[in-house]
Enzyme design. Structure first.
Site, PDB file in Angstrom:
ATOM      1  NE  ARG A 192      26.763  35.561  31.384  1.00  0.00           N
ATOM      2  CZ  ARG A 192      27.863  34.957  30.962  1.00  0.00           C
ATOM      3  NH1 ARG A 192      28.703  35.315  30.006  1.00  0.00           N
ATOM      4  NH2 ARG A 192      27.834  33.473  31.319  1.00  0.00           N
TER       5      ARG A 192
ATOM      6  CG  HIS B 178      28.751  35.018  24.190  1.00  0.00           C
ATOM      7  ND1 HIS B 178      27.725  35.383  25.373  1.00  0.00           N
ATOM      8  CD2 HIS B 178      29.717  34.354  25.135  1.00  0.00           C
ATOM      9  CE1 HIS B 178      27.925  34.994  26.526  1.00  0.00           C
ATOM     10  NE2 HIS B 178      29.198  34.335  26.504  1.00  0.00           N
TER      11      HIS B 178
HETATM   12  P1  NDP Z   1      35.048  33.529  39.080  1.00  0.00           P
HETATM   13  O1  NDP Z   1      33.765  33.560  40.024  1.00  0.00           O
HETATM   14  O2  NDP Z   1      35.925  32.645  39.042  1.00  0.00           O
HETATM   15  O3  NDP Z   1      35.501  34.932  39.393  1.00  0.00           O
HETATM   16  C1  NDP Z   1      34.873  36.196  39.244  1.00  0.00           C
HETATM   17  C2  NDP Z   1      35.706  37.293  39.779  1.00  0.00           C
HETATM   18  O4  NDP Z   1      34.994  38.415  39.909  1.00  0.00           O
HETATM   19  C3  NDP Z   1      36.489  37.284  41.305  1.00  0.00           C
HETATM   20  O5  NDP Z   1      37.522  37.760  41.291  1.00  0.00           O
HETATM   21  C4  NDP Z   1      35.458  37.993  42.183  1.00  0.00           C
HETATM   22  O6  NDP Z   1      35.860  38.428  43.402  1.00  0.00           O
HETATM   23  C5  NDP Z   1      35.045  39.093  41.203  1.00  0.00           C
HETATM   24  N1  NDP Z   1      33.899  39.840  41.571  1.00  0.00           N
HETATM   25  C6  NDP Z   1      32.671  39.473  41.617  1.00  0.00           C
HETATM   26  N2  NDP Z   1      31.745  40.359  42.140  1.00  0.00           N
HETATM   27  C7  NDP Z   1      32.535  41.307  42.491  1.00  0.00           C
HETATM   28  C8  NDP Z   1      32.111  42.737  42.964  1.00  0.00           C
HETATM   29  N3  NDP Z   1      30.946  42.959  43.079  1.00  0.00           N
HETATM   30  N4  NDP Z   1      33.244  43.841  42.990  1.00  0.00           N
HETATM   31  C9  NDP Z   1      34.485  43.309  42.587  1.00  0.00           C
HETATM   32  N5  NDP Z   1      34.995  42.027  42.158  1.00  0.00           N
HETATM   33  C10 NDP Z   1      33.882  41.115  42.084  1.00  0.00           C
HETATM   34  O7  NDP Z   1      34.345  33.596  37.469  1.00  0.00           O
HETATM   35  P2  NDP Z   1      34.991  33.356  36.259  1.00  0.00           P
HETATM   36  O8  NDP Z   1      36.448  33.993  36.532  1.00  0.00           O
HETATM   37  O9  NDP Z   1      35.250  31.671  36.070  1.00  0.00           O
HETATM   38  O10 NDP Z   1      33.979  33.911  34.931  1.00  0.00           O
HETATM   39  C11 NDP Z   1      34.064  35.118  35.265  1.00  0.00           C
HETATM   40  C12 NDP Z   1      32.786  35.752  34.192  1.00  0.00           C
HETATM   41  O11 NDP Z   1      33.506  35.513  32.948  1.00  0.00           O
HETATM   42  C13 NDP Z   1      31.627  34.662  34.088  1.00  0.00           C
HETATM   43  O12 NDP Z   1      30.710  34.929  35.318  1.00  0.00           O
HETATM   44  C14 NDP Z   1      30.984  35.001  32.870  1.00  0.00           C
HETATM   45  O13 NDP Z   1      30.066  36.015  33.104  1.00  0.00           O
HETATM   46  C15 NDP Z   1      32.227  35.623  31.825  1.00  0.00           C
HETATM   47  N6  NDP Z   1      32.324  34.616  30.810  1.00  0.00           N
HETATM   48  C16 NDP Z   1      32.435  35.018  29.518  1.00  0.00           C
HETATM   49  C17 NDP Z   1      32.927  33.992  28.568  1.00  0.00           C
HETATM   50  C18 NDP Z   1      32.684  34.668  27.040  1.00  0.00           C
HETATM   51  O14 NDP Z   1      32.871  33.785  26.312  1.00  0.00           O
HETATM   52  N7  NDP Z   1      32.577  35.943  26.932  1.00  0.00           N
HETATM   53  C19 NDP Z   1      33.395  32.597  28.689  1.00  0.00           C
HETATM   54  C20 NDP Z   1      33.181  32.328  30.315  1.00  0.00           C
HETATM   55  C21 NDP Z   1      32.763  33.359  31.248  1.00  0.00           C
HETATM   56  P3  NDP Z   1      36.617  37.466  44.511  1.00  0.00           P
HETATM   57  O15 NDP Z   1      37.790  36.884  43.823  1.00  0.00           O
HETATM   58  O16 NDP Z   1      36.985  38.354  45.340  1.00  0.00           O
HETATM   59  O17 NDP Z   1      35.551  36.361  44.756  1.00  0.00           O
END
Ligand code: NDP
Length: 314
Positions: free
Chosen positions: A229, A277
């Site tokens: 984001r 995006h």
């Molecule tokens: P998930 O919730 O499946 O995965 C999020 C990951 O981020 C997990 O591995 C999580 O850790 C990690 N994480 C979260 N907070 C922290 C932190 N504070 N420190 C370290 N690691 C952290 O989300 P998705 O993979 O489905 O999607 C990720 C993001 O991608 C979405 O939230 C969105 O913002 C973005 N996105 C962008 C798109 C685009 O077109 N540009 C399209 C779709 C999504 P843990 O595994 O330990 O929980």
């Protein structure tokens, strides 16, 4: 009449509305689907499906039982838009979205690995100079986030032969991927990647994470691919890291203000690629199917799928 309200304060969801109406008529008889700002009686709204729904709207719906993002991210349905604490908030998990993200990231990694950035700069000078060619294993890709998207991208990159590591909040084990977990490991993780890919959700803990200190901790000459984001990245700090020669370049897909204003310096920076995006999007059929399924789950007292933990924001 029981209603699913589809809403976005930023985007036109008319096509999705038509698909929702069609599928609701087929699978959930008696459910009407309205497109905000065409409001029914607030008491009739059972579910909201949204992309940046207006702040306060969900709190004004007394019988709301389900709030769902129409995308993988949920930051836009939390914060000022979020419903009452007892209402489950869900997101879309779609293999098609993960496949699209892997394509985009693979393209961006290849852009640097095969020195297309260098070739483009040379073309502007009519300069014929073949860049050195490396094996995939010599390029190290780091993934910030090893969730649904990050872990799929990690496997795709490994299958292409790249060296891959990942950083997440909790520990993960993915074949062939060096995994780091927690804030105390961030600096060590950042030392190695030649290309760093952000696939984090936007939360209180990740907002502004990609700042000066973070960028300076990246390997000199590394490139950033940002698909999380816009609010993760401090743009002035990135511009400084690029202009000082610390970083090689950046592919940016997300911005704090979208569309990116015409006056933004990122548009014209010679070592920045701006994309609108477009890295990936959930397939409309998956969005509609999952949200109608979750509504039926709520109605029958079964647990919803893909609910987020509101205490951590993803
Ligand atoms: P998930 O919730 O499946 O995965 C999020 C990951 O981020 C997990 O591995 C999580 O850790 C990690 N994480 C979260 N907070 C922290 C932190 N504070 N420190 C370290 N690691 C952290 O989300 P998705 O993979 O489905 O999607 C990720 C993001 O991608 C979405 O939230 C969105 O913002 C973005 N996105 C962008 C798109 C685009 O077109 N540009 C399209 C779709 C999504 P843990 O595994 O330990 O929980």
């Amino acid at each position: 009449m029981p209603t699913l309200l589809l809403c976005s304060a930023t985007d036109d969801l008319s096509d999705l509305h038509t698909l929702f109406q069609h599928e609701a008529a087929r699978c959930v008889p008696g459910l009407q689907v309205r497109l905000w700002p065409d409001m029914p009686d607030p008491a009739d709204v059972e579910a909201v499906a949204g992309w940046y729904p207006p702040a306060g709207l969900m709190r004004s719906l007394p019988n709301l039982r389900l709030a769902s993002s129409i995308a993988a991210g949920v930051d836009h349905v939390l914060g000022p838009a979020q419903p009452r604490p007892e209402v489950p908030v869900c997101r879309i998990v779609d293999p098609g979205l993960a496949a699209g993200m892997a394509e985009y990231v693979l393209w961006a990694v290849l852009y640097y690995h095969r020195a297309l950035d260098q070739a483009q700069q040379q073309q502007a000078q009519r300069l014929w100079k073949m860049p050195a060619q490396k094996a995939a294993r010599q390029t190290h890709v780091g993934l910030l986030g090893l969730g649904v998207l990050g872990s799929h991208v990690a496997r795709v990159l490994r299958a292409q032969g790249f060296a891959v590591s990942g950083w997440s909040r909790s520990a993960h084990a993915i074949d062939g991927v060096t995994a780091y977990a927690g804030p105390q490991t961030l600096k060590a993780f950042l030392r190695e990647p030649d290309v760093l890919v952000c696939l984090l959700p936007l939360t209180d803990a990740t907002r502004g994470l990609l700042n000066r200190e973070f960028l300076q901790a990246m390997k000199p000459g590394a490139a950033l691919v940002h698909c999380g984001r816009g609010e993760h990245l401090v743009v002035e700090d990135l511009l400084q890291a690029l202009d000082q020669g610390h970083l090689r370049g950046a592919v940016l897909d997300v911005f704090a203000q979208e569309p990116l204003p015409a006056s933004n310096p990122l548009w014209t920076h010679p070592r920045v690629v701006v994309t609108p995006h477009m890295a990936s999007a959930a397939q409309p059929a998956a969005i509609v199917g999952q949200i109608l399924d979750n509504l039926q789950r709520v109605r029958s007292g079964r647990p919803v799928l893909n609910a987020v933990d509101r205490s951590v924001g993803y």
